[in-house]
Write a protein that holds these residues in place. Sequence first.
Motif, short mmCIF file in Angstrom:
data_model
loop_
_atom_site.label_atom_id
_atom_site.label_comp_id
_atom_site.label_asym_id
_atom_site.label_seq_id
_atom_site.Cartn_x
_atom_site.Cartn_y
_atom_site.Cartn_z
N GLY A 22 26.62 2.58 -5.35
CA GLY A 22 26.63 3.99 -5.31
C GLY A 22 26.11 4.80 -6.50
O GLY A 22 25.68 5.86 -6.45
N ASN A 23 26.08 3.99 -7.81
CA ASN A 23 25.53 4.41 -8.88
C ASN A 23 23.69 4.34 -9.04
O ASN A 23 23.13 4.68 -9.86
CB ASN A 23 25.98 4.11 -10.08
CG ASN A 23 25.89 2.26 -10.28
OD1 ASN A 23 25.10 1.62 -9.40
ND2 ASN A 23 26.25 1.65 -11.46
N GLY A 24 23.23 3.73 -7.78
CA GLY A 24 21.75 3.58 -7.77
C GLY A 24 21.34 2.02 -8.25
O GLY A 24 19.99 1.55 -8.12
N GLU A 25 22.16 1.28 -8.87
CA GLU A 25 21.67 0.03 -9.39
C GLU A 25 21.78 -0.83 -8.16
O GLU A 25 22.39 -0.95 -7.40
CB GLU A 25 22.95 -0.43 -10.37
CG GLU A 25 22.88 0.26 -11.48
CD GLU A 25 23.13 -0.50 -12.98
OE1 GLU A 25 23.05 -1.76 -12.95
OE2 GLU A 25 23.68 0.10 -13.75
N ILE A 26 20.68 -1.75 -8.34
CA ILE A 26 20.29 -2.71 -7.40
C ILE A 26 21.40 -3.92 -7.72
O ILE A 26 21.39 -4.31 -8.86
CB ILE A 26 18.98 -3.36 -7.45
CG1 ILE A 26 17.97 -2.32 -7.09
CG2 ILE A 26 18.75 -4.57 -6.60
CD1 ILE A 26 16.45 -2.89 -7.34
N ILE A 27 22.14 -4.26 -6.69
CA ILE A 27 23.25 -5.56 -6.80
C ILE A 27 22.99 -6.62 -5.84
O ILE A 27 23.67 -7.39 -6.17
CB ILE A 27 24.59 -4.66 -6.43
CG1 ILE A 27 24.69 -4.11 -5.08
CG2 ILE A 27 25.19 -3.84 -7.60
CD1 ILE A 27 26.11 -3.57 -4.58
N LYS A 48 27.62 -8.71 7.37
CA LYS A 48 28.68 -9.69 7.72
C LYS A 48 29.17 -10.51 6.99
O LYS A 48 30.42 -10.87 6.73
CB LYS A 48 28.11 -10.30 8.99
CG LYS A 48 28.84 -11.32 9.86
CD LYS A 48 28.41 -11.91 11.13
CE LYS A 48 27.47 -12.89 10.58
NZ LYS A 48 26.87 -13.65 11.79
N ASN A 49 28.13 -11.18 6.13
CA ASN A 49 28.50 -12.47 5.44
C ASN A 49 29.37 -12.20 4.16
O ASN A 49 30.06 -12.97 3.52
CB ASN A 49 27.55 -13.32 5.16
CG ASN A 49 26.93 -14.26 6.44
OD1 ASN A 49 27.82 -15.15 6.71
ND2 ASN A 49 26.00 -13.90 7.12
N GLY A 54 34.10 -17.51 0.80
CA GLY A 54 33.29 -18.63 0.25
C GLY A 54 31.98 -18.41 0.51
O GLY A 54 30.94 -19.24 0.33
N ALA A 55 31.51 -17.17 0.91
CA ALA A 55 29.94 -16.77 1.08
C ALA A 55 29.27 -16.80 -0.29
O ALA A 55 27.88 -16.76 -0.31
CB ALA A 55 29.68 -15.50 1.98
N SER A 96 31.48 -5.96 -5.93
CA SER A 96 30.66 -4.82 -5.73
C SER A 96 29.83 -4.86 -4.09
O SER A 96 29.68 -3.77 -3.59
CB SER A 96 29.74 -4.48 -6.87
OG SER A 96 28.90 -2.94 -6.48
N VAL A 97 29.21 -5.78 -4.08
CA VAL A 97 28.48 -6.03 -2.83
C VAL A 97 29.59 -6.05 -1.42
O VAL A 97 29.32 -5.51 -0.53
CB VAL A 97 27.79 -7.55 -2.98
CG1 VAL A 97 27.25 -7.82 -1.30
CG2 VAL A 97 26.74 -7.51 -3.76
N LYS A 98 30.80 -6.97 -1.86
CA LYS A 98 31.64 -6.84 -0.80
C LYS A 98 32.33 -5.47 -0.48
O LYS A 98 32.41 -5.01 0.84
CB LYS A 98 33.04 -7.83 -1.21
CG LYS A 98 32.93 -9.10 -1.41
CD LYS A 98 34.00 -9.78 -1.82
CE LYS A 98 34.00 -11.23 -2.16
NZ LYS A 98 35.10 -11.75 -2.86
N LYS A 99 32.24 -4.53 -1.44
CA LYS A 99 32.62 -3.11 -1.31
C LYS A 99 31.34 -2.40 -0.61
O LYS A 99 31.85 -1.62 0.24
CB LYS A 99 33.32 -2.71 -2.61
CG LYS A 99 33.63 -1.20 -2.56
CD LYS A 99 34.06 -0.71 -3.92
CE LYS A 99 34.17 0.82 -3.73
NZ LYS A 99 34.51 1.42 -5.23
N SER A 100 30.33 -2.44 -0.90
CA SER A 100 29.24 -1.66 -0.85
C SER A 100 28.57 -1.90 0.66
O SER A 100 28.19 -1.19 1.32
CB SER A 100 28.28 -1.74 -1.96
OG SER A 100 28.78 -1.38 -2.98
N ALA A 101 28.42 -3.34 1.00
CA ALA A 101 27.59 -3.71 2.11
C ALA A 101 27.87 -3.06 3.34
O ALA A 101 27.29 -2.73 4.04
CB ALA A 101 27.40 -5.27 2.29
#
Length: 110
Positions: A22-27, A48-49, A54-55, A96-101
Amino acid sequence: MASKFVLKTASDGQFHFNLHAGNGEIILSSEQYKAKPSALDGVESVRKNSQRDGAFEVKAAASGKFHFVLKATNGQVIGQSQLYTSEAGAQAGTESVKKSAPEATLQDDT
């Protein structure tokens, strides 16, 4: 700003995407794909993953910094992070990926 996947064409004609927080940074950055439909499948695979236990795998680099990879159920890496100064930072990146994706929009810059 909401999180988003940005799909791009590389100089060699292949496709790749980045997940921006959300802040524009590449995660998270993807691998290269020869075809656009494959890259779009990669986006869906990240959605999905990223929710699967364990992903994510946090790894130490030779420099002493840390990064993470996101793997599909077949073990193939579908995305990786930037380098973080600490293991805790890399772990926070996975969160952050879990929350954003799942809800990230798709911006097609191809």
